[in-house]
Write an enzyme that holds these catalytic residues in place. Structure first.
Site, mmCIF file in Angstrom:
data_model
loop_
_atom_site.group_PDB
_atom_site.id
_atom_site.type_symbol
_atom_site.label_atom_id
_atom_site.label_comp_id
_atom_site.label_asym_id
_atom_site.label_seq_id
_atom_site.Cartn_x
_atom_site.Cartn_y
_atom_site.Cartn_z
ATOM 1 N N ALA A 31 19.705 13.806 19.355
ATOM 2 C CA ALA A 31 20.447 13.735 18.174
ATOM 3 C C ALA A 31 20.123 14.773 17.120
ATOM 4 O O ALA A 31 20.273 14.331 16.147
ATOM 5 C CB ALA A 31 20.205 12.184 17.303
ATOM 6 N N ALA A 32 19.785 15.813 17.525
ATOM 7 C CA ALA A 32 19.146 16.635 16.298
ATOM 8 C C ALA A 32 20.118 17.948 15.952
ATOM 9 O O ALA A 32 19.882 18.546 14.942
ATOM 10 C CB ALA A 32 17.880 17.446 17.033
ATOM 11 N N GLY A 33 21.102 18.160 16.988
ATOM 12 C CA GLY A 33 22.124 19.070 16.679
ATOM 13 C C GLY A 33 22.713 18.893 15.170
ATOM 14 O O GLY A 33 22.846 17.895 14.602
ATOM 15 N N ARG B 281 30.815 22.201 14.393
ATOM 16 C CA ARG B 281 32.336 22.079 14.417
ATOM 17 C C ARG B 281 32.709 20.766 13.727
ATOM 18 O O ARG B 281 34.094 20.720 13.535
ATOM 19 C CB ARG B 281 32.752 22.172 15.886
ATOM 20 C CG ARG B 281 32.989 23.326 16.429
ATOM 21 C CD ARG B 281 33.279 23.233 17.655
ATOM 22 N NE ARG B 281 32.091 22.809 18.780
ATOM 23 C CZ ARG B 281 32.334 22.451 19.928
ATOM 24 N NH1 ARG B 281 33.506 22.525 20.450
ATOM 25 N NH2 ARG B 281 31.187 22.141 20.614
ATOM 26 N N GLN C 37 12.540 17.366 15.760
ATOM 27 C CA GLN C 37 12.759 18.674 16.361
ATOM 28 C C GLN C 37 13.105 19.576 15.257
ATOM 29 O O GLN C 37 14.297 19.625 15.051
ATOM 30 C CB GLN C 37 13.614 18.525 17.475
ATOM 31 C CG GLN C 37 14.195 19.915 18.343
ATOM 32 C CD GLN C 37 15.077 20.101 19.038
ATOM 33 O OE1 GLN C 37 15.976 19.318 18.827
ATOM 34 N NE2 GLN C 37 15.143 20.954 20.094
ATOM 35 N N ASN D 267 32.397 16.299 19.083
ATOM 36 C CA ASN D 267 32.231 17.842 18.617
ATOM 37 C C ASN D 267 32.914 18.035 17.241
ATOM 38 O O ASN D 267 32.429 19.015 16.735
ATOM 39 C CB ASN D 267 32.353 18.901 19.687
ATOM 40 C CG ASN D 267 31.340 18.727 20.725
ATOM 41 O OD1 ASN D 267 30.140 18.599 20.448
ATOM 42 N ND2 ASN D 267 31.689 18.649 22.090
ATOM 43 N N ARG E 194 36.047 -9.782 0.574
ATOM 44 C CA ARG E 194 34.892 -8.785 0.628
ATOM 45 C C ARG E 194 33.486 -9.529 0.883
ATOM 46 O O ARG E 194 33.605 -10.595 1.259
ATOM 47 C CB ARG E 194 34.708 -8.282 -0.832
ATOM 48 C CG ARG E 194 35.680 -7.296 -1.053
ATOM 49 C CD ARG E 194 35.922 -6.895 -2.702
ATOM 50 N NE ARG E 194 34.640 -6.317 -3.206
ATOM 51 C CZ ARG E 194 34.185 -6.543 -4.188
ATOM 52 N NH1 ARG E 194 35.297 -6.893 -5.201
ATOM 53 N NH2 ARG E 194 33.079 -6.017 -4.623
ATOM 54 N N ASN F 229 33.367 -12.657 -13.846
ATOM 55 C CA ASN F 229 31.975 -12.580 -13.352
ATOM 56 C C ASN F 229 31.106 -11.560 -14.219
ATOM 57 O O ASN F 229 29.834 -11.733 -13.701
ATOM 58 C CB ASN F 229 31.933 -12.733 -11.852
ATOM 59 C CG ASN F 229 32.584 -11.171 -11.358
ATOM 60 O OD1 ASN F 229 33.176 -10.689 -11.836
ATOM 61 N ND2 ASN F 229 32.110 -11.086 -10.134
ATOM 62 N N TYR F 230 31.726 -10.574 -14.583
ATOM 63 C CA TYR F 230 30.734 -9.327 -14.891
ATOM 64 C C TYR F 230 30.889 -9.171 -16.283
ATOM 65 O O TYR F 230 32.105 -9.118 -17.034
ATOM 66 C CB TYR F 230 31.313 -8.226 -14.002
ATOM 67 C CG TYR F 230 30.677 -6.912 -14.226
ATOM 68 C CD1 TYR F 230 29.151 -7.183 -14.045
ATOM 69 C CD2 TYR F 230 30.909 -5.977 -14.531
ATOM 70 C CE1 TYR F 230 28.462 -5.890 -14.311
ATOM 71 C CE2 TYR F 230 30.394 -4.498 -14.659
ATOM 72 C CZ TYR F 230 29.094 -4.620 -14.508
ATOM 73 O OH TYR F 230 28.003 -3.518 -14.596
HETATM 74 C C1 UD1 Z 1 25.569 20.190 26.761
HETATM 75 C C2 UD1 Z 1 25.046 20.512 28.129
HETATM 76 C C3 UD1 Z 1 26.398 20.660 29.079
HETATM 77 C C4 UD1 Z 1 27.357 19.448 29.187
HETATM 78 C C5 UD1 Z 1 27.354 19.032 27.565
HETATM 79 C C6 UD1 Z 1 28.185 17.926 27.613
HETATM 80 C C7 UD1 Z 1 23.009 21.650 28.051
HETATM 81 C C8 UD1 Z 1 22.452 23.207 28.366
HETATM 82 N N1 UD1 Z 1 24.452 21.799 28.258
HETATM 83 O O1 UD1 Z 1 26.180 21.208 26.347
HETATM 84 O O2 UD1 Z 1 26.018 20.987 30.442
HETATM 85 O O3 UD1 Z 1 28.327 19.517 29.640
HETATM 86 O O4 UD1 Z 1 26.179 18.941 26.948
HETATM 87 O O5 UD1 Z 1 28.416 17.211 26.396
HETATM 88 O O6 UD1 Z 1 22.243 20.885 28.182
HETATM 89 N N2 UD1 Z 1 20.691 18.882 20.878
HETATM 90 C C9 UD1 Z 1 19.399 18.377 20.457
HETATM 91 N N3 UD1 Z 1 18.654 19.578 20.036
HETATM 92 C C10 UD1 Z 1 18.974 21.000 20.786
HETATM 93 C C11 UD1 Z 1 20.143 20.865 21.206
HETATM 94 C C12 UD1 Z 1 20.834 19.835 21.203
HETATM 95 O O7 UD1 Z 1 19.145 17.302 19.841
HETATM 96 O O8 UD1 Z 1 18.171 21.559 20.431
HETATM 97 C C13 UD1 Z 1 21.519 17.340 21.073
HETATM 98 C C14 UD1 Z 1 22.579 17.577 20.218
HETATM 99 O O9 UD1 Z 1 22.712 16.987 19.054
HETATM 100 C C15 UD1 Z 1 23.485 16.527 21.092
HETATM 101 C C16 UD1 Z 1 23.082 16.925 22.424
HETATM 102 O O10 UD1 Z 1 21.960 17.370 22.374
HETATM 103 O O11 UD1 Z 1 23.630 15.174 20.744
HETATM 104 C C17 UD1 Z 1 24.108 18.170 23.256
HETATM 105 O O12 UD1 Z 1 23.934 19.354 22.668
HETATM 106 P P1 UD1 Z 1 25.011 20.317 22.317
HETATM 107 O O13 UD1 Z 1 24.688 21.634 21.680
HETATM 108 O O14 UD1 Z 1 26.256 19.301 21.924
HETATM 109 O O15 UD1 Z 1 25.297 20.698 23.935
HETATM 110 P P2 UD1 Z 1 26.511 21.144 24.802
HETATM 111 O O16 UD1 Z 1 26.948 22.727 24.281
HETATM 112 O O17 UD1 Z 1 27.691 20.587 24.302
HETATM 113 CA CA CA Z 2 28.121 18.641 22.956
#
Ligand code: UD1
Ligand code: CA
Length: 451
Positions: free
Chosen positions: A9-11, A15, A75, A226, A315, A368-369
């Site tokens: 979940a680091a990405g 996009r 990370q 994405n 609510r 109420n407020y």
């Molecule tokens: C990756 C796969 C690809 C696959 C696709 C499916 C690799 C090299 N490629 O590509 O084969 O078809 O997913 O969706 O594994 N993330 C990190 N740290 C990083 C890089 C990524 O936590 O350094 C996490 C991202 O947040 C994401 C996931 O890993 O949740 C996938 O990363 P992303 O960069 O989207 O990989 P893709 O290029 O889509």
């Molecule tokens: Ca991806």
């Protein structure tokens, strides 16, 4: 066999064009990350490690609010998926069992698919989850030979022939923990993107004589988010499934496509949901209730036989007992409304309780407020609130009390008392005609001056 999850979940999610980390964007009102964690939870993991980077603190907080026992590792630099999984090494150092790698941006993998991956581990050292892609786009391609997976080639590194393969990598995989971290330490970054690819462990494993396979699942399960368009599509997929589940369980949705559900919406059988209803998080509707068109519900409980709307807003903290009626343009917040009570038209009821069978007249408001603090309004059973009553909280009305129409109630009303709080009416005979004559003459003078 014990299982631990590693959730990537680091990405940044470039996009998405967002200031917020991608995995916190919401599907059916819950962060994408929470959906992925829920999917993984079906495996009853011994440990869950979330690898976070972009928006670390926010992602950590969201993770812990779903599972307080999860371990969140940072990370700081995102150098690729292998680099990411490697960050879980410390947290899993004393774990022996299988690691299942999940992606936080691939939220919909089914329990059945995860079980098949685990089952395939009986016969293979490394199991990858793949899918037949209608449009393989930029996904990594799975190069198979029978049921053996030879390698995964990333789109950017693939030859024209490899790009024609439509069996794609979801990113999810299962492997024994010690073996996984051993394979990871051999991954380099000599490729088109200069990244440490998790996908490279397939070839590394095979070079060592280990067995690797790919299990296939439906593409809807591996939908990767994405972009905002993907997010909207993921929400649509979630909604379609949740609506189908409700219909299956005996709930009537008059126009299913117009009902928006949250990840945790619970609705009992024989309840009817009219068109264009929105459910925020935390709503439970019991059996045999009716939610009429254009209503918005959030954080509330609607009991058996109650009717809400059309155009009502419930609510957080709203608790409706059996057979309560909430009508059009009524807003209720943090209020308990007892059995059979009615608030039918144009009212605001907040920080209040209303006793059984009481009737609240049109246009009634709990004030109420005061601009600084919130105050409570407590209304007993069998009370009749006249139309357009302003209940200036804090205020209590005893059982059986009444308020006159247009009353401004600032003091408590004892049981069975009638509270009248408005200025006395005075009728002036003939005055209407005199006033009209005067105004008519004035208008005639103005029209003449203009011409
Ligand atoms: C990756 C796969 C690809 C696959 C696709 C499916 C690799 C090299 N490629 O590509 O084969 O078809 O997913 O969706 O594994 N993330 C990190 N740290 C990083 C890089 C990524 O936590 O350094 C996490 C991202 O947040 C994401 C996931 O890993 O949740 C996938 O990363 P992303 O960069 O989207 O990989 P893709 O290029 O889509
Ligand atoms: Ca991806």
């Amino acid at each position: 066999m014990s299982i631990s999850l590693v959730l990537l979940a680091a990405g940044k999610g470039t996009r998405m064009r967002s200031d917020m980390p991608k995995v916190l964007h919401r599907i059916a009102q819950a962060p994408m990350l929470a959906h992925a964690m829920t999917a993984g939870a079906h495996l009853r993991p011994e440990r869950t490690v979330v690898v976070a980077g972009h928006g670390f603190e926010a992602v950590k907080a969201a993770t812990l609010s779903v599972d307080g026992d999860a371990v969140v590792v940072e990370q700081a630099e995102q150098l690729g998926t292998a680099h990411a999984v490697n960050h879980a090494r410390g947290a899993l150092a004393d774990f022996s069992g299988d690691v299942v790698v999940l992606y936080a941006d691939t939220p919909f993998v089914s329990p059945e698919t995860l079980n098949r991956m685990i089952a395939a581990r009986q016969n293979f050292d490394l199991v990858i989850l793949g899918f037949e892609a209608a449009d393989p786009g930029r996904y990594g391609r799975l190069v198979m030979e029978g049921d053996a997976l030879l390698r995964i080639v990333e789109f950017k590194d693939a030859s024209d022939a490899e790009r024609k393969i439509s069996f794609c990598n979801s990113g999810l995989m299962a492997c024994a923990s010690d073996r996984l971290f051993d394979l990871l330490s051999k991954v380099g970054n000599d490729n088109a993107q200069g990244e440490y690819y998790l996908t490279d462990i397939v070839e590394i494993a095979r070079d060592r004589g280990l067995s690797v396979t790919a299990v296939a699942c439906d593409e809807a399960e591996t939908l990767g988010v994405n972009s905002r368009a993907d997010l909207a599509q993921a929400d649509a997929v979630f909604q379609a499934r949740a609506r189908a589940d409700l219909l299956d369980s005996g709930v009537t949705l008059m126009a299913p496509d117009t009902v928006h559900l949250a990840f945790d919406t619970v609705i009992g059988r024989d309840t009817v949901i009219e068109p264009n209803v929105v459910f925020g998080p935390g709503v439970t509707v019991e059996t045999g209730a009716t939610i009429r068109a254009f209503s918005h519900l959030e954080g509330c409980h609607v009991s058996r036989g109650a009717t809400v709307g059309p155009y009502a807003r419930l609510r957080p903290g709203t608790e409706l007992a059996e057979d309560v009626r909430i009508g059009n343009f009524v807003e209720v917040k943090n209020a308990q409304i007892d059995q059979g009570a009615k608030v039918n038209h144009l009212s605001y009821i907040g920080d209040a309780s209303i006793g059984a069978r009481s009737n609240v007249g049109a246009g009634t408001i709990t004030c109420n407020y005061d601009g600084f603090l919130k105050h409570r309004t407590d209304i007993g059973a069998d009370v009749f609130i006249g139309s357009d009553t302003m209940l200036v909280a804090p205020v209590t009305l005893g059982d059986g009390a009444m308020t006159a129409t247009g009353a401004v109630i600032t003091r408590d009303v004892e049981p069975d008392a009638l509270a009248i709080a408005r200025s006395k009416q005075e009728n002036k005979p003939g005055s209407a005609r005199k006033l009209k004559d005067m105004l008519r003459a004035k208008k005639a003078r103005q029209t003449k001056d203009k011409s």
